[in-house]
Design a protein around this motif. Structure first.
Motif, short mmCIF file in Angstrom:
data_model
loop_
_atom_site.label_atom_id
_atom_site.label_comp_id
_atom_site.label_asym_id
_atom_site.label_seq_id
_atom_site.Cartn_x
_atom_site.Cartn_y
_atom_site.Cartn_z
N ARG A 45 0.83 -1.21 0.00
CA ARG A 45 0.00 0.00 0.00
C ARG A 45 0.86 1.26 0.00
O ARG A 45 0.55 2.25 -0.69
CB ARG A 45 -0.95 0.00 1.20
CG ARG A 45 -2.07 -1.03 1.09
CD ARG A 45 -3.05 -0.95 2.24
NE ARG A 45 -4.13 -1.92 2.08
CZ ARG A 45 -5.21 -1.74 1.33
NH1 ARG A 45 -5.37 -0.58 0.70
NH2 ARG A 45 -6.13 -2.67 1.23
N VAL A 48 2.34 1.74 -3.51
CA VAL A 48 1.30 2.20 -4.43
C VAL A 48 1.01 3.68 -4.21
O VAL A 48 0.70 4.43 -5.16
CB VAL A 48 0.03 1.35 -4.26
CG1 VAL A 48 -1.17 1.99 -4.96
CG2 VAL A 48 0.27 -0.06 -4.80
N SER A 49 1.14 4.14 -2.97
CA SER A 49 0.80 5.53 -2.64
C SER A 49 1.70 6.56 -3.33
O SER A 49 1.36 7.74 -3.39
CB SER A 49 0.86 5.75 -1.12
OG SER A 49 2.21 5.84 -0.66
N THR A 52 3.29 6.86 -9.08
CA THR A 52 4.06 6.15 -10.10
C THR A 52 5.47 5.97 -9.58
O THR A 52 6.00 6.82 -8.85
CB THR A 52 4.09 6.91 -11.43
OG1 THR A 52 4.91 6.16 -12.36
CG2 THR A 52 4.67 8.30 -11.29
N SER A 134 7.59 0.93 -11.81
CA SER A 134 6.30 0.53 -12.35
C SER A 134 6.09 1.25 -13.68
O SER A 134 6.84 2.15 -14.05
CB SER A 134 5.16 0.88 -11.38
OG SER A 134 5.11 2.29 -11.17
N ASP A 145 -0.56 7.78 -13.46
CA ASP A 145 -0.57 6.88 -12.31
C ASP A 145 -0.24 5.45 -12.75
O ASP A 145 -0.89 4.91 -13.65
CB ASP A 145 -1.94 6.89 -11.63
CG ASP A 145 -2.13 8.11 -10.74
OD1 ASP A 145 -1.14 8.84 -10.50
OD2 ASP A 145 -3.27 8.35 -10.30
N PRO A 147 0.24 2.32 -10.43
CA PRO A 147 0.31 1.78 -9.06
C PRO A 147 1.31 0.65 -8.90
O PRO A 147 1.97 0.55 -7.87
CB PRO A 147 -1.12 1.31 -8.79
CG PRO A 147 -1.97 2.03 -9.79
CD PRO A 147 -1.12 2.23 -10.99
N ALA A 149 0.91 -2.43 -8.18
CA ALA A 149 0.65 -3.12 -6.91
C ALA A 149 1.22 -4.53 -6.91
O ALA A 149 1.89 -4.95 -5.95
CB ALA A 149 -0.85 -3.15 -6.64
N THR A 331 -3.75 -2.66 -9.76
CA THR A 331 -4.20 -2.02 -8.53
C THR A 331 -4.22 -2.98 -7.35
O THR A 331 -4.04 -4.19 -7.51
CB THR A 331 -5.61 -1.43 -8.75
OG1 THR A 331 -6.47 -2.45 -9.26
CG2 THR A 331 -5.56 -0.27 -9.74
#
Length: 453
Positions: A45, A48-49, A52, A134, A145, A147, A149, A331
């Motif tokens: 998490r 991901v925050s 990018t 990513s 964006d 993420p 994940a 995500t």
């Protein structure tokens, strides 16, 4: 006696658990049990925050882009090191890349490395890696964006969690936790690290590259949290024409050091990780695709890719969008954290087992043509490991079998003859065995199977 050992460990700034339990089979079960899905979720998490983590993204912001991500990763490694009395050497490893298809202008590719030095054989290194960066559909889009994940916050979170668990212990060999950058732009973080390892004389015996370890729902409709894939190259990429000619007559196409590293981890999964079956895939990587283990193979090091079995391509390298009812994007809802913890445990136990075991035997040779028996020989262990080694075990299997079938412990010798075991009918190998019973990966005879000196 146990209490006094723990007290002494505390006085020396060592993790008490390390002095209390220096590498036995029960410790491997304990390591598997300590991996936390909740901590992995927290780290995914957080990664991901950053919005990018594209290699070409912002490096100045405190909250967005790859610069903020790598500073947070280093801070986490520093925190882990502080909790184990400074047991990790944490540093940035970087090089400016330019003139490449995916990095046309100068960009500093920065990885974060944490090294836990071994106690008796510190120049022997075992590496666990995950990727920082990513991307979205356009590999050059450093703004949108992304993420990431599962690809690859899951693998990187696994590296951090393995460091938290294993830093509580001490090992004979050195363990490296590597957060590598620039993977999506051309595997640059791995290239930089492999080249530096060669320059520094690291004896790298294993690289476990974790790239996507959190997805259990495949695009093929299969949902499965009980299997994982181990990708490993067959013939060594550095093989010379002379070595290839010899291999044609002696074998070794499916016994590179990377392939026998995969067999080792397959056995670890069967023994220590409940409800996990690993699939050994006889290929460097997915069909026509690549990962950060490849630069280490290119440098001559044993390296494999550990990853989920069922990929979902709508969740890889995709702009965040919905088209015709199909949701695209990598995500958080595509990550199963319990599954990621299971694969992280596989890594942690494998690293611990190899780091507590002796180095794989060197200069393994074989003879027995037109004879009734087969003789294997190997070089004596280095002085630093003489007290660690209990002896050696010879393995053999039928040539069409994926895993070693037969074995014989032969003691602390440098050669042994298997009487009435005909060389033509089997593949053979040798493993080092420690006093605690833990073993190294099996080494196939000759250059084709050598793990290096």
């Amino acid at each position: 006696m146990q209490k006094s050992i723990v007290i002494m460990a505390c006085l020396l700034g060592m993790p008490a658990i390390a002095a209390d339990r220096l590498g036995d089979e029960q410790a491997l079960y304990d390591i598997a049990g300590q991996v936390s899905a909740a901590r992995i979720e927290q780290d995914v998490r957080k990664l991901v925050s950053f919005g990018t983590r594209h290699t070409l993204s912002d490096t100045q912001s405190d909250s967005r882009g790859i610069g903020a991500a790598r500073r947070w990763i280093k801070a986490e490694f520093d925190k882990i090191s502080a909790q184990c009395g400074g047991c990790l050497e944490v540093y940035y490893q970087s090089e400016t890349i330019q003139g490449e298809k995916r990095i046309p202008e100068p960009v500093e590719v920065v990885s974060v490395i944490a090294v836990q030095k071994g106690q008796t054989d510190p120049s022997r290194y075992l590496v666990m890696s995950g990727d920082i960066d990513s991307r979205v559909s356009d590999v050059m889009d450093a703004v949108s964006d992304a993420p990431g994940a599962n690809d690859n916050a899951s693998g990187l979170a696994g590296v951090l969690e393995a460091a938290r668990v294993l830093s509580q212990y001490q090992f004979h060999g050195s363990v490296v936790y590597a957060a590598l950058a620039g993977e999506e732009q051309g595997l640059f973080g791995g290239k930089i690290m492999a080249e530096q390892a060669l320059k520094d004389g690291w004896r790298v015996k294993a690289v476990l590259n974790n790239d996507m370890i959190g997805n259990i729902a495949g695009i093929n409709g299969v949902i499965n949290n009980t299997s994982a894939r181990l990708f490993s190259e067959g013939t060594r990429v550095m093989e010379t024409p002379e070595e290839a000619h010899k291999r044609r007559f002696t074998g070794g196409e499916v016994d590179s050091p990377s392939r026998n590293l995969a067999r080792y981890i397959d056995k670890i999964a069967d023994t220590y990780i409940p409800n996990l079956d690993t699939m050994m895939v006889y290929r460097l990587d997915r069909f026509g695709r690549g990962g950060h283990h490849r630069p280490f193979n290119d440098a001559g090091f044993p390296a494999i890719r550990i990853m989920e079995t069922n990929e979902h391509y709508d969740r890889q390298h995709q702009d965040l969008r919905t088209e015709k009812g199909v949701v695209y994007g990598d995500t958080l809802d595509g990550v199963n954290f319990a599954y990621a913890a299971k694969l992280t445990a596989l890594n942690a136990v494998s690293l611990a087992s190899m780091a507590w075991a002796p180095s794989p035997p060197a200069k393994v040779e074989i003879k027995g043509a037109v004879q009734a028996s087969t003789t294997l020989s190997w070089a004596p262990a280095a002085k630093a490991e003489q007290d660690l080694i209990k002896g050696y075990k010879i393995y053999w299997r039928y040539t069409d079998q994926p895993q070693w079938q037969f074995s014989r412990y032969v003691g602390k010798v440098d050669h042994f003859t298997l009487k009435n075991v005909v060389i033509d009918n089997y593949f053979f190998g040798v493993a080092s065995v420690a006093d605690n019973g833990l073993e190294s990966p099996v080494v196939f005879p000759g250059v084709a199977g050598a793990f290096g000196e």
